[in-house]
Design a protein around this motif. Sequence first.
Motif, PDB file in Angstrom:
ATOM      1  N   GLY A 203      17.338 -21.076 -10.387  1.00  0.00           N
ATOM      2  CA  GLY A 203      18.473 -21.796 -10.889  1.00  0.00           C
ATOM      3  C   GLY A 203      18.233 -22.585 -11.803  1.00  0.00           C
ATOM      4  O   GLY A 203      16.344 -22.948 -12.647  1.00  0.00           O
ATOM      5  N   MET A 205      21.571 -20.919 -12.954  1.00  0.00           N
ATOM      6  CA  MET A 205      21.956 -19.752 -12.333  1.00  0.00           C
ATOM      7  C   MET A 205      23.574 -19.722 -12.077  1.00  0.00           C
ATOM      8  O   MET A 205      24.712 -19.444 -11.847  1.00  0.00           O
ATOM      9  N   ARG A 206      24.742 -18.553 -14.044  1.00  0.00           N
ATOM     10  CA  ARG A 206      25.674 -18.656 -14.015  1.00  0.00           C
ATOM     11  C   ARG A 206      25.813 -17.793 -14.391  1.00  0.00           C
ATOM     12  O   ARG A 206      27.156 -16.993 -14.366  1.00  0.00           O
ATOM     13  N   ARG A 211      23.791 -13.039 -10.463  1.00  0.00           N
ATOM     14  CA  ARG A 211      24.306 -13.616  -9.698  1.00  0.00           C
ATOM     15  C   ARG A 211      25.067 -12.978  -8.422  1.00  0.00           C
ATOM     16  O   ARG A 211      24.629 -12.892  -7.058  1.00  0.00           O
ATOM     17  N   LEU A 235      22.271 -23.745  -4.164  1.00  0.00           N
ATOM     18  CA  LEU A 235      22.297 -23.167  -4.827  1.00  0.00           C
ATOM     19  C   LEU A 235      22.770 -21.367  -3.866  1.00  0.00           C
ATOM     20  O   LEU A 235      23.587 -20.750  -3.976  1.00  0.00           O
ATOM     21  N   LEU A 239      25.904 -18.454  -2.757  1.00  0.00           N
ATOM     22  CA  LEU A 239      25.129 -17.101  -3.029  1.00  0.00           C
ATOM     23  C   LEU A 239      25.102 -16.475  -1.238  1.00  0.00           C
ATOM     24  O   LEU A 239      25.666 -15.628  -1.070  1.00  0.00           O
TER      25      LEU A 239
END
Length: 455
Positions: A203, A205-206, A211, A235, A239
């Motif tokens: 990250g 991570m957008r 993603r 994060l 996911l």
Amino acid sequence: MGTGLPCGGAEHRILIENSEYWLRNYGDLAMLEVTVRRLRERWPQATIGIMTESRALVAAYFPDALGITVGDRNPWGRSGPLERVCAALGPALVGPGAVAWLRARSRLLARAIRVRDRLRGRRSPPAERADATGAKPATELVPRIEQRHPGAARAVREASLVLALGGGYLTDADLPQAGRVLDLLEYASAAGIPAAMVGQGIGPMRDPDLRERAARVLGRLPLIALRERRRGPGLLDSLGVASSAVTVTGDDAIELAQHVRNVRLGNDIGICLRVAEYAPVAARAQESVGAAVRGAAVEFGARPVPLIIAETPGSPDRATTLPLVRASANAVAALGRFVRPREVAEQVGRCRVLVTGAYHLAVFALSQGIPVVALTSTEYYDDKFLGLDDMFGGGVRLIHLDDPELGAQLAIAIREAWKAAETVREELCVRADEQAAASREAFERLFELLERSHA
């Protein structure tokens, strides 16, 4: 162990996805050195392959490993005469010629790509489309790694284990490398080859595509070892990665710095300013950093030490750090360009305080009980340094390079770190030792994973 394996794991082929293919970052080299040593301790006769763009540099730094390129036709073949010569000479002699060749090849490749694109533009071929039955073009049925990096695909198919080395590349700030690593891991999983990640910083991570890919690939891995717990576990949970596959260990490079730790606290002030596309720094801020470090050196009767951790084209620490100490009468000379990571860690170990915009120098310092004043201009580096501060229970003071009072704030931070150095040293070393032990425990899980698959 009762696994039925050959003595020393002689039939194992372990493929390491090295995060920096030119071997020009001493932090990445430190992680790689620790990883190779651990693998050798467990399986002395295993074949270790390292993804790279320079077999010569791999041979110079790691004589008992194979350099494997993305175009290799026989990735696990024996080393040739050139590699054996490079292994004998070492990086100081091999490095300049190897990097000159890499740069020349990169320029030629870039030129060839421009010519190709111009020719394609003139021809303007119709795009391939699915036929009337809805079938995809044949090229879309071939995994991307086989199209772009056939040597890496061959290496994976013939490997016993694929190991993605530590780094901060699974992030929006490094989409090309994130894609390359995910390609490799996804291909290994699809082929039934055990795969894992160690020492990871993940990250921010957008990016939705990143993603989606990360969720699909990382969710299939049995082990992901993280270097920090502040952001990474949450994060990965977002996911959909199972918590049973995730462990927090700290950075694998800690063990290398731990081994060179000095008995006494040093008296130098280390400095490294990272300026790159992913770490922008204004010229005025650079001047302020230099002035603050030089002023602190005079105040405490210390020597400023320019520290170089990355020699990569996109982030040449040498070019941005040396000017900061040029006006100092007693500055320590910078190390040469093709040293070993141990030498960099030893130079850090002679400091009482480190001022750095480079993450792995902070790892080297904290692991030896040295407080850090961390320079940051992005969320990416905020997360890196704050993650370290959390893992070490303190020892890091964050300074933002866009602070209008940068010079004054940095001077205060250096002064406070200098005064606190003796007090924080013992606790920082204890935290480093705990993380090195946790990292070794994660590698034990890794070893068991491979041994079970071969039982």
